[in-house]
Design a protein around this motif. Sequence first.
Motif, short mmCIF file in Angstrom:
data_model
loop_
_atom_site.label_atom_id
_atom_site.label_comp_id
_atom_site.label_asym_id
_atom_site.label_seq_id
_atom_site.Cartn_x
_atom_site.Cartn_y
_atom_site.Cartn_z
N ASN A 122 62.66 11.90 100.69
CA ASN A 122 63.69 10.92 101.05
C ASN A 122 63.29 9.94 102.14
OD1 ASN A 122 66.32 11.86 99.53
ND2 ASN A 122 65.38 13.73 100.33
N ARG A 123 62.21 10.23 102.87
CA ARG A 123 61.91 9.39 104.02
C ARG A 123 60.46 8.90 104.06
NH1 ARG A 123 66.57 9.18 104.11
NH2 ARG A 123 68.05 9.61 105.79
N THR A 124 59.68 9.19 103.04
CA THR A 124 58.28 8.76 103.06
C THR A 124 57.96 7.92 101.83
OG1 THR A 124 57.39 10.68 101.86
CG2 THR A 124 57.65 10.91 104.24
N ARG A 125 56.93 7.11 101.95
CA ARG A 125 56.48 6.28 100.84
C ARG A 125 55.96 7.14 99.69
NH1 ARG A 125 54.74 1.31 99.29
NH2 ARG A 125 52.81 1.20 98.05
N VAL A 126 55.25 8.21 100.03
CA VAL A 126 54.73 9.11 98.99
C VAL A 126 55.87 9.69 98.16
CG1 VAL A 126 53.51 11.28 98.57
CG2 VAL A 126 52.64 9.67 100.27
N LYS A 154 58.84 8.42 97.70
CA LYS A 154 59.46 7.38 96.88
C LYS A 154 58.61 7.05 95.67
CE LYS A 154 61.91 5.34 100.82
NZ LYS A 154 62.01 4.20 101.76
N ILE A 155 57.28 7.09 95.83
CA ILE A 155 56.39 6.86 94.69
C ILE A 155 56.56 7.97 93.65
CG2 ILE A 155 53.96 6.87 94.01
CD1 ILE A 155 53.35 5.34 96.58
N ARG A 163 59.21 9.80 93.15
CA ARG A 163 60.51 9.62 92.51
C ARG A 163 60.48 8.46 91.52
NH1 ARG A 163 64.56 9.37 97.45
NH2 ARG A 163 66.08 9.03 95.77
N ILE A 194 51.55 1.00 90.85
CA ILE A 194 51.42 2.38 91.28
C ILE A 194 50.43 3.08 90.36
CG2 ILE A 194 52.60 4.60 91.50
CD1 ILE A 194 55.14 3.07 92.23
#
Length: 290
Positions: free
Chosen positions: A162-166, A168-169, A171, A185
């Motif tokens: 929920n709080r990192t770029r990794v 979000k990628i 998800r 990506i």
Amino acid sequence: MSSLGMALLNSLDIGLLLFVIAVGLNIVFGVLNVINFAHGALYMLGAYLAYTCMTLLGMSFWLTLLVAPLCVAALAVLIDRIMLRFIYQREISDSLLLTFALLLILNESVRLVWGTGIHVIDPPPLLQGTAALPGGVTYPIYSLFVVAVGLIFVCALWFLFNRTRVGKIMRAAALDRDMAQVLCINTKLVITGVFAFGAWLAAVGGVVAAPMRAIDPGMGDKIIIESFIVVVIGGLGSFPGTLLGAIILGLIYGFGGRFFPDVNLILPFVGMAIVLLLKPHGLMGKGAST
């Protein structure tokens, strides 16, 4: 009060350890749409590598907790590149058959390397003995450590997703792989990384469980059944559902083992059947609200 306290602690101990293991299975399904039957074998491999590192190589438990899961994750990268990459776009039944075959291969490999006997390892000296808790409860220090590890993983994985770029990628790849690729990506790298991460989580669970449970060639079969129960109860592909399912199964084992020992073995399956009847997608799975 003491019996209730012990049952609750046992539930947390079992449930949070199951969460660490089952969440890897659910992450792989959520991102890759692969139900990994070999997940339990990777957990077992983590436990056997812990035995090897601590007993034969003389490593400390803490170094083993770092090294063994990384070795299993490296093996998972090879498995992904050699085998799984060819079935990601196929029907889910193909992945079931392939990972089941992989389960059999890993099980027989473990028997060939380590034999069919039972192995045990001791907890590290710092975590041996018992601790007196409020309410007159005396509980093993190592079991409290397992609870702490589980809580750390709950918080760390929530932060990751929920709080990192990794996160979000990951998800984004789970929601729409083609669109993620359009957005530059590297989905192939994400897929390999997710499968290795799931294997790493399974191996961490194996290392942490090794001082508590007998290390034998059948331990992976039992844990994969329990992991499937967790994800079925919570919902395939749902991180909160995995936590909820693990806690529910932990409560079933913790309170069932203390107050209903004669039927404790069937209670998890009864609980899973009830959830499937009422919520076919799991308590928090996709489509659970419909």
